[in-house]
Design a protein around this motif. Sequence first.
Motif, PDB file in Angstrom:
ATOM      1  N   GLY A 583      80.822  64.902 -43.311  1.00  0.00           N
ATOM      2  CA  GLY A 583      82.263  64.793 -43.839  1.00  0.00           C
ATOM      3  C   GLY A 583      82.442  63.543 -44.115  1.00  0.00           C
ATOM      4  O   GLY A 583      81.819  62.417 -43.875  1.00  0.00           O
ATOM      5  N   LYS A 584      83.432  63.586 -45.271  1.00  0.00           N
ATOM      6  CA  LYS A 584      83.856  62.201 -45.920  1.00  0.00           C
ATOM      7  C   LYS A 584      84.620  61.330 -45.358  1.00  0.00           C
ATOM      8  O   LYS A 584      84.959  60.470 -45.844  1.00  0.00           O
ATOM      9  CB  LYS A 584      84.064  62.587 -47.498  1.00  0.00           C
ATOM     10  CG  LYS A 584      82.923  63.257 -48.250  1.00  0.00           C
ATOM     11  CD  LYS A 584      83.561  63.450 -49.764  1.00  0.00           C
ATOM     12  CE  LYS A 584      82.498  64.188 -50.384  1.00  0.00           C
ATOM     13  NZ  LYS A 584      82.735  64.458 -51.967  1.00  0.00           N
ATOM     14  N   THR A 633      90.561  58.597 -33.196  1.00  0.00           N
ATOM     15  CA  THR A 633      90.420  58.377 -34.704  1.00  0.00           C
ATOM     16  C   THR A 633      90.519  59.701 -35.596  1.00  0.00           C
ATOM     17  O   THR A 633      91.324  59.753 -36.390  1.00  0.00           O
ATOM     18  CB  THR A 633      89.103  57.739 -35.064  1.00  0.00           C
ATOM     19  OG1 THR A 633      88.958  56.663 -34.360  1.00  0.00           O
ATOM     20  CG2 THR A 633      88.833  57.801 -36.497  1.00  0.00           C
ATOM     21  N   TYR A 634      90.181  60.810 -35.091  1.00  0.00           N
ATOM     22  CA  TYR A 634      90.348  61.983 -35.663  1.00  0.00           C
ATOM     23  C   TYR A 634      91.072  63.099 -35.291  1.00  0.00           C
ATOM     24  O   TYR A 634      91.701  63.102 -34.064  1.00  0.00           O
ATOM     25  CB  TYR A 634      88.932  62.633 -35.585  1.00  0.00           C
ATOM     26  CG  TYR A 634      87.790  61.966 -36.337  1.00  0.00           C
ATOM     27  CD1 TYR A 634      87.566  62.061 -37.699  1.00  0.00           C
ATOM     28  CD2 TYR A 634      86.806  61.261 -35.598  1.00  0.00           C
ATOM     29  CE1 TYR A 634      86.639  61.421 -38.302  1.00  0.00           C
ATOM     30  CE2 TYR A 634      85.917  60.326 -36.339  1.00  0.00           C
ATOM     31  CZ  TYR A 634      85.791  60.404 -37.397  1.00  0.00           C
ATOM     32  OH  TYR A 634      84.667  59.740 -38.165  1.00  0.00           O
ATOM     33  N   THR A 641      81.994  66.675 -38.737  1.00  0.00           N
ATOM     34  CA  THR A 641      81.692  67.808 -37.927  1.00  0.00           C
ATOM     35  C   THR A 641      80.829  67.488 -36.891  1.00  0.00           C
ATOM     36  O   THR A 641      80.406  68.412 -36.007  1.00  0.00           O
ATOM     37  CB  THR A 641      80.954  68.593 -38.681  1.00  0.00           C
ATOM     38  OG1 THR A 641      79.726  68.007 -39.401  1.00  0.00           O
ATOM     39  CG2 THR A 641      81.506  69.188 -40.037  1.00  0.00           C
ATOM     40  N   TYR A 642      80.630  66.125 -36.539  1.00  0.00           N
ATOM     41  CA  TYR A 642      79.817  65.798 -35.332  1.00  0.00           C
ATOM     42  C   TYR A 642      80.635  65.931 -34.107  1.00  0.00           C
ATOM     43  O   TYR A 642      81.685  65.579 -33.823  1.00  0.00           O
ATOM     44  CB  TYR A 642      79.126  64.369 -35.685  1.00  0.00           C
ATOM     45  CG  TYR A 642      78.582  63.833 -34.213  1.00  0.00           C
ATOM     46  CD1 TYR A 642      77.287  64.635 -34.099  1.00  0.00           C
ATOM     47  CD2 TYR A 642      78.593  62.812 -33.574  1.00  0.00           C
ATOM     48  CE1 TYR A 642      76.134  64.116 -33.267  1.00  0.00           C
ATOM     49  CE2 TYR A 642      77.965  62.324 -32.419  1.00  0.00           C
ATOM     50  CZ  TYR A 642      76.736  62.925 -32.163  1.00  0.00           C
ATOM     51  OH  TYR A 642      75.790  62.767 -31.219  1.00  0.00           O
ATOM     52  N   GLU A 647      83.522  59.423 -29.627  1.00  0.00           N
ATOM     53  CA  GLU A 647      82.279  58.318 -28.965  1.00  0.00           C
ATOM     54  C   GLU A 647      81.404  57.680 -30.051  1.00  0.00           C
ATOM     55  O   GLU A 647      81.206  56.578 -29.760  1.00  0.00           O
ATOM     56  CB  GLU A 647      81.400  59.076 -28.040  1.00  0.00           C
ATOM     57  CG  GLU A 647      82.344  59.795 -26.938  1.00  0.00           C
ATOM     58  CD  GLU A 647      82.750  61.262 -27.443  1.00  0.00           C
ATOM     59  OE1 GLU A 647      82.592  62.197 -26.279  1.00  0.00           O
ATOM     60  OE2 GLU A 647      82.765  61.743 -28.478  1.00  0.00           O
ATOM     61  N   TRP A 648      81.020  58.154 -30.969  1.00  0.00           N
ATOM     62  CA  TRP A 648      80.485  57.669 -32.321  1.00  0.00           C
ATOM     63  C   TRP A 648      81.248  56.272 -32.701  1.00  0.00           C
ATOM     64  O   TRP A 648      80.659  55.480 -33.197  1.00  0.00           O
ATOM     65  CB  TRP A 648      80.309  58.711 -33.253  1.00  0.00           C
ATOM     66  CG  TRP A 648      79.365  58.417 -34.358  1.00  0.00           C
ATOM     67  CD1 TRP A 648      77.982  58.512 -34.530  1.00  0.00           C
ATOM     68  CD2 TRP A 648      79.754  57.964 -35.674  1.00  0.00           C
ATOM     69  NE1 TRP A 648      77.764  58.002 -35.837  1.00  0.00           N
ATOM     70  CE2 TRP A 648      78.679  57.748 -36.558  1.00  0.00           C
ATOM     71  CE3 TRP A 648      81.045  57.812 -36.350  1.00  0.00           C
ATOM     72  CZ2 TRP A 648      79.012  57.250 -37.674  1.00  0.00           C
ATOM     73  CZ3 TRP A 648      81.194  57.323 -37.511  1.00  0.00           C
ATOM     74  CH2 TRP A 648      80.021  57.051 -38.354  1.00  0.00           C
ATOM     75  N   VAL A 649      82.609  56.717 -32.941  1.00  0.00           N
ATOM     76  CA  VAL A 649      83.460  55.587 -33.433  1.00  0.00           C
ATOM     77  C   VAL A 649      83.399  54.285 -32.516  1.00  0.00           C
ATOM     78  O   VAL A 649      83.143  53.253 -32.662  1.00  0.00           O
ATOM     79  CB  VAL A 649      84.874  56.075 -33.547  1.00  0.00           C
ATOM     80  CG1 VAL A 649      85.879  54.947 -33.936  1.00  0.00           C
ATOM     81  CG2 VAL A 649      85.208  57.101 -34.705  1.00  0.00           C
ATOM     82  N   ALA A 650      83.380  54.733 -31.131  1.00  0.00           N
ATOM     83  CA  ALA A 650      83.462  53.648 -30.252  1.00  0.00           C
ATOM     84  C   ALA A 650      82.293  52.946 -30.104  1.00  0.00           C
ATOM     85  O   ALA A 650      82.199  51.488 -29.925  1.00  0.00           O
ATOM     86  CB  ALA A 650      83.809  54.231 -28.716  1.00  0.00           C
TER      87      ALA A 650
END
Length: 881
Positions: A583-584, A633-634, A641-642, A647-650
């Motif tokens: 995803g972009k 965030t999302y 799509t993850y 948690e990836w953002v954090a």
Amino acid sequence: MTRTRGGRSAVWGTMAVIATAALLGTGLAPASAEEEPPPLVQLPGSDAFDGTALDAAKWQRVRADDSALKVADGALTITAQAGDLYGGTNTAKNLVLQDAPGWGRWEASTTIDFAPSACCQQAGLILYTDDSNYASLAFSGRANGLGRLFFLREVGGTSSVPSPVDRPIAQWPTHYSLKLVSDGEQVTAHYSTDDITWTQVGTPVAAGQFLKVGLVSMAGTNGAPAIPARFEHFTLLHDGTPPPAPPQPEASVAPIDWTDLGDAPLAGVDAVPADVLRNSNEYALTTWWKNKFGSQASGYLTFGGTGEHQIRPVAAEATALATALVTGTYDAAVTGVSEEEARAKTVRLVGSLAKAHYSNARGGWGGSTSWQGALWAALAGQAAWLLWDDLGEEDQRLVGIMVETEADRFIDYKVPYWTAADGTVLSPGDTKAEENSWNSMLLQVATAMFPDHPRHDAWMTKNVELLLSAHAKPSDVQDATPVNGRPLNEWVAGWNVEEDGRAYNHDLLHPDYMATMVQQLYAGTTSTLAGRPTPVAALHNMELLYGNFVDHDYASPPYVAPGGTIYREGEGSVYYPEGTDWGKSRRLQFVAVDAISAAFAVDQQASRDGRYWLDLHGADALAMQARSTDGRTYLASDDDTYNGREEWVAMHAAWSVLSLWAVQNGEFWVSDAPADELDEVIPPDGATAAPGRGTLSDTSGWAYGLHDGTYDVVMNLWHGTPGSVFRLYENGQLVVTKELGDVTGTSQETSVSFTGKPNGTYEYTAELVNTKGTTATTSTTVKVVHAAPGMPVVSTDNWDGDGDFTATANLWWGTNATSYRFELDGEVIGSGELAAATPGAQRATVTVTDVPPGEHSLVAVLVNANGETASKVVPVRVRVR
């Protein structure tokens, strides 16, 4: 207990003999006759199924279906209905399970009535951790009128069925017994038709690999009819040995020395990732915690599995929260959760992750079966190290074992490459940059936490190899430039990025995977927090990678329209030259690239530096968070799509914050020293010249004239440039290294204390070291001659010679003892403890009665850790009565 059945017909008996004979040479081996081991003891988990319902105190079920399970007439019947576990289907119902023994010898057995007629009706015993990690011993119907006996296993979702036995189903009995046998090292599977003769099935699995043991019945996914499987008993036996003592790490963890670090908050554009992190903290402590752990009020948390989507998100949030707490980024006004509660929850996350690791829990996460396990351990270990003093003793032990175990996996690890040195593509469309860089993160954490570990140097050497390999380019395999103790082309055996820094993953030229450069650079963060140098390997090709984002022009065609650079001047958006599969709307990997590249100054060759782009990409990230009310965030409509995207953002926000904060508040420096000497490198100290020559002296005998092994070795530098490190050698062996710090002034003094040294001669030499050089001091020699106790003086009151007397030993002055004994004619007649207070007096007495007439010899012996000293022999005469 294991049941035996009598009264079977002659036909059955003949069938049993035929069946056993037919199994020979078909993958089943008769059990060998060995010396009979001690009998096993039945455990409470055994069940004769005498009631009318499954005993909930003994059993748990996976995908329970009450309509297909019944307890009656001394048996458990599980209907084999549509469902399977093989190959990721994971729909089998009514797996009936209990905890498997975790140590010692044990057996689990059952006897089954089951008459399959189609593929893949099956029933038997199962070892189980989750749907992707299990081993089943079962009899199954097969296609074309066959039946199969097998010991199947699935590990990490990959299945295998070694040495199954296939033959016409009519030749198989419909009443049989199965048994799993553990010798403490491995579990073997066995089959019997009479509970007397047992034959081994397939190949063993490792003991302790799976958490549960129990019963299974299913009918597969090919439309086979549901049929009953009747289990007459489940018998669980054990050898009665107690559990082993919990393991301890082989060295102590060195916590971060926060007194060596400043506490200035991030400001200006550097504060942008901190704003993102604060918002993600809010989401983690509210929505995320409630949804994930809201029902788990106390104790260690459970995660619902051992895979990526169960462990990685938790480890990411643990790192994010710990980072916010220690850097002063955390803000209770933003999260609505007090710092005390946030800290307690973070500690609970850390302890639970360590507790669930395979080194601490059978069937736990991580290890060689999980290619991401090192990343998860690195995240959990980093979080623990940041909050080390908040962890309890048991959690510290669990974390230490986790990090040590994961690090040991890599000592002999073969580093993977996208392309081999000869140009052979080893992994088409799949760079190993991400994998190698996160494996290096684990080793960087391990070496920082365990600077004195016996395998520290081996870990650091592999760490350097992984750092250099992660983003190695084709020309590196021919480059003989020395890097951390070896030529570069001796470190690397292939490459993972193109010569200009392009990286391919998922069969795409993929900016998301070029962004894994942050994992390589993170070595600088960990090293700086530890007060140690960063290997120069951590910076290898990093300027190239960053320049690729900023300045490499991807023309269209061949790349997708509109072409141009990945970073877009004046914009927070990002161009994907061949598209993306995630995803972009992702931004935080680029926020991390910008922040960490700026922190470690690998952005200086790009036309725009990291902070310029951090401002743009960070603004996009904050705008995305501003759309929500809980810091996420999302939105559901976003295209990332993850599964663990929040948690990836954090995680990326935390990496950004901690890197910027560490460089701002600590001392970042780079060393090209050999990998196994990196932690011996002297930190920058501002010295302008090598140290002056110091003078060594000692205080042996100063206090009261005794050279008793208690003394100081003193170094005085009377004039000259001071050293920042002092190394003391005893008889040529390094015994003490002390950091002295400030190198200003023209004099310096330090000392090292010794106690309890045994008699002997000790020559001391030393070095003063700073970044300009090393200078030897003078030497001093200590001769210890009074380490053992002084000699006592013995007297008695045996004036009348009647054999009843008191003996007294006096030490009037000298090295004290910690115990004493009296010997009469070589036999001990009294002993005891003494309080040592050298050089003060000591006294011991013993009362003796009924010594027989004659001439006797009395001795008193004083004892301490360095020896014993006997008195002179005192004659004792006892007259005839």
